[in-house]
Enzyme design. Sequence first.
Site, short mmCIF file in Angstrom:
data_model
loop_
_atom_site.label_atom_id
_atom_site.label_comp_id
_atom_site.label_asym_id
_atom_site.label_seq_id
_atom_site.Cartn_x
_atom_site.Cartn_y
_atom_site.Cartn_z
N HIS A 81 37.16 0.53 12.37
CA HIS A 81 38.02 0.87 11.24
C HIS A 81 37.14 1.32 10.07
O HIS A 81 35.92 1.20 10.12
CB HIS A 81 38.90 -0.33 10.84
CG HIS A 81 38.12 -1.53 10.41
ND1 HIS A 81 37.98 -2.67 11.18
CD2 HIS A 81 37.40 -1.77 9.28
CE1 HIS A 81 37.23 -3.55 10.55
NE2 HIS A 81 36.85 -3.02 9.39
N ALA A 82 37.81 1.82 9.05
CA ALA A 82 37.15 2.10 7.76
C ALA A 82 37.99 1.42 6.69
O ALA A 82 39.12 0.98 6.95
CB ALA A 82 37.08 3.60 7.51
#
Length: 151
Positions: free
Chosen positions: A60-61
């Site tokens: 994820h970011a």
Amino acid sequence: MNPSLKIRVRNSGLVRIKVFKDLPDGNLYIAEGGRQIPFAIKRLYFINTLANPKAVRGKHAHKKLDQVLFCVSGSFVLHLDDGRTKQRVRLNDPSLGVRLGPLLWHTMTSFSYDCVICVLASAWFDESDYIRDYAKFRTAARATRRAAPSA
Ligand code: T46
């Protein structure tokens, strides 16, 4: 981790903290918010018992969150991707952390049996700050690059 390693992805970098070597009576590592850590620390979390060597974490970011991640025991591989440049870093030195700034897709793999990861974060937990869809991350990263090409 090689201390002369250059981090090439955006919104990242190495963070070196202070160490008092006191062997055989232990080593003391110190990180201070607003000093070595480039933000005021609002949250700490850590990950241990990585018993499955095939475990994959992250993927994820974050939209706004700033973090610095340390491998305080053992080793693992951190995969960084800013939407254009990708970089793979093996962390095995508690005195060298990696900044995970906003819009940086990160994945963690190849954990040693004794791996412990400690993360200092700039904000309290907020699921709405996560981007867990890679296509959406690419779109957001591209839009940010257009708005600030040289940053
Ligand atoms: C990150 C990397 C490096 C909470 O409720 N509060 C928290 O403070 C955290 C960190 C997580 N959670 C919940 C959210 C999920 O339901 O714990 C669950 C597992 O989190 P996640 O799958 O995001 O864990 P990782 O190891 O993939 O990622 C973590 C952090 O969540 C993330 O912010 O950047 O470590």
